[in-house]
Enzyme design. Structure first.
Site, PDB file in Angstrom:
ATOM      1  N   ASP A 150      77.471  39.424  52.954  1.00 34.51           N
ATOM      2  CA  ASP A 150      78.796  39.096  53.467  1.00 34.51           C
ATOM      3  C   ASP A 150      78.775  39.026  54.992  1.00 34.51           C
ATOM      4  O   ASP A 150      78.428  40.004  55.657  1.00 34.51           O
ATOM      5  CB  ASP A 150      79.751  40.200  52.987  1.00 34.51           C
ATOM      6  CG  ASP A 150      81.196  39.783  52.950  1.00 34.51           C
ATOM      7  OD1 ASP A 150      81.490  38.614  53.218  1.00 34.51           O
ATOM      8  OD2 ASP A 150      82.029  40.652  52.642  1.00 34.51           O
ATOM      9  N   GLU A 187      80.215  33.429  53.492  1.00 34.97           N
ATOM     10  CA  GLU A 187      80.681  33.190  54.858  1.00 34.97           C
ATOM     11  C   GLU A 187      82.011  32.444  54.855  1.00 34.97           C
ATOM     12  O   GLU A 187      82.425  31.896  55.879  1.00 34.97           O
ATOM     13  CB  GLU A 187      79.601  32.480  55.703  1.00 34.97           C
ATOM     14  CG  GLU A 187      79.106  31.156  55.157  1.00 34.97           C
ATOM     15  CD  GLU A 187      80.048  29.994  55.426  1.00 34.97           C
ATOM     16  OE1 GLU A 187      80.015  29.396  56.504  1.00 34.97           O
ATOM     17  OE2 GLU A 187      80.840  29.671  54.509  1.00 34.97           O
ATOM     18  N   GLY A 189      83.299  29.739  53.613  1.00 36.30           N
ATOM     19  CA  GLY A 189      83.459  28.297  53.760  1.00 36.30           C
ATOM     20  C   GLY A 189      83.597  27.816  55.179  1.00 36.30           C
ATOM     21  O   GLY A 189      83.927  26.644  55.410  1.00 36.30           O
ATOM     22  N   ASP A 209      88.980  34.715  51.607  1.00 34.09           N
ATOM     23  CA  ASP A 209      89.147  35.606  50.460  1.00 34.09           C
ATOM     24  C   ASP A 209      90.352  35.201  49.605  1.00 34.09           C
ATOM     25  O   ASP A 209      91.426  34.889  50.132  1.00 34.09           O
ATOM     26  CB  ASP A 209      89.365  37.047  50.926  1.00 34.09           C
ATOM     27  CG  ASP A 209      88.127  37.660  51.540  1.00 34.09           C
ATOM     28  OD1 ASP A 209      87.066  37.020  51.519  1.00 34.09           O
ATOM     29  OD2 ASP A 209      88.239  38.793  52.049  1.00 34.09           O
TER      30      ASP A 209
END
Length: 392
Positions: A150, A187, A189, A209
């Site tokens: 992440d 990441e 997009g 998210d």
């Protein structure tokens, strides 16, 4: 094709994994950071078994951020939080594997994890920056099968990391361990990862998210309508974890959310609490007809056409046949009719559909046969899935 990385290491072909979209469960959407511990997660694992979700294919159990101790060990290695995970991550992974799961963990490429930034998790140096090889070796030694990696503002704190180089570093490190680990790149997009991440990872996040509301589901759908051709066996557009079963979505919205992810050929990572889910949610998440569409080995994601303002038609080719999903994003119900060998809306033919096609159930009902002049009402924010494959 081999590629030379920035430090001169040869990047080999990534391991041939995830030939269909990964299915599993992730701890974040339900429990976030401070509410996870090994006893609770083993209860969740048992509930996934007892509910039939493991048997339905949800076999990757991913422990997201906040599993780590606040500091690395004297040897520089990551450690489990001693109070919440006293047995350690290797032992917990073994418990999950004994139940039939693959073991997934969370990491990040910078100096911090996302919880350190957004949840005030009091860690120090828990990101993998400068320790990619060591962390990959640790994950492999623990028996990790899936890594969610992440971004978490990895370019801050003097790292000078850049996309996609930060993710290439861990790809090389994972490959060097010799262990087959599904690599999930997150990441959000920002840099159109569908154009580059397939060289390194097996799935890549396409959007910010997901939130627990209908607007978020619609927004993600609009993104996937534009990138459906950038996905396939071994590399998947990741629409983020499921919010099915969490507060914020109506039953119609939850069903549409799940059906869309199946038609996207997106990884399905459940994010609810299976210990307390109702029967309708269980039936939806274990809907074999929709899961077969998601897992179709042809691996071609559905394409989208807007047939009217607020009404979309998603079409997905399958190894044996074809499937369609009509999504009503509008605020009022609509009627769909079958006539003259096609489905129609507002008296316009929108897609030819064979007479042997079936209307697929959402919450466990039996499929409905199609006949001339059949009419189906789709509620606001609801959907109508159709498949010409006869599922037995």
């Amino acid at each position: 094709m081999n590629q030379l990385s920035l430090d001169g290491a040869s990047h080999r072909e990534k391991p041939p994994l995830a030939l269909t979209p990964p299915l599993g469960w992730n701890s974040w959407n339900c429990f976030r950071c401070y509410d996870i511990n090994e006893s609770k997660l083993l209860e969740v694992a048992d509930a996934l078994v007892d509910s039939g979700m493991l048997q339905a294919g949800y076999d990757t159990f991913v422990i997201d951020d906040c599993w780590q101790a606040y500091a690395r060990g004297s040897d520089g290695r990551l450690k489990a939080h001693p109070r919440r995970f006293p047995s350690g991550m290797q032992a917990l992974g073994a418990e999950l594997k004994s139940r039939g799961f693959k073991f997934g963990l969370y990491g990040s490429p910078g100096r911090k994890t996302c919880a350190m930034i957004y949840d005030r998790y009091p860690g120090r140096g828990l990101g993998s920056y400068g320790r990619e090889d060591l962390d990959a070796e640790t994950f492999a030694a623990w028996g990790v099968d899936f890594l969610k990696y992440d971004w978490c503002e990895a370019d801050e704190d003097g790292t000078d990391l850049k996309y996609p180089d930060a993710f290439e570093r861990m790809a090389l490190a994972l490959e060097a361990t010799g262990r087959p680990i599904v690599y999930s790149i997150s990441e959000y997009g920002r840099t159109q990862p569908w154009a580059w991440a397939g060289e390194y990872g097996h799935m890549w996040r396409t959007t910010p998210d997901i939130e627990k509301n209908w607007a978020s589901v619609v927004s993600i759908g609009e993104t996937h309508a534009k990138i459906s051709n950038h996905s396939g066996p071994g590399g998947w557009n990741d629409a983020d974890m499921l919010q099915v079963g969490n507060p914020g979505l109506s039953s119609d919205e939850a069903a549409t959310h799940f059906a869309l992810w199946c038609f996207f050929a997106a990884p399905l990572m459940a994010g609810n609490d299976p210990r307390t889910m109702g029967e309708d949610i269980r039936k939806l998440l274990t809907n074999q007809r929709l899961l077969r569409i998601n897992q179709d080995p042809l691996g071609i994601a559905a394409s989208c056409a807007e047939i009217a303002p607020g009404v979309d038609l998603w079409t997905r080719p399958l190894v044996q046949g074809e499937a369609w999903l009509i999504v009503n994003k509008s605020e009022h119900p609509i009627d769909i009719e079958y006539r003259s060998g096609a489905i129609s809306f507002d008296r316009r033919l929108i897609a030819p559909v064979p007479a042997q096609a079936q209307i697929l159930p959402l919450y466990g009902e039996s499929p409905a046969a199609i006949s001339e002049r059949s009419v189906w009402s789709i509620p606001s924010h609801g959907c109508l899935p159709i498949s010409c494959r006869e599922d037995k």
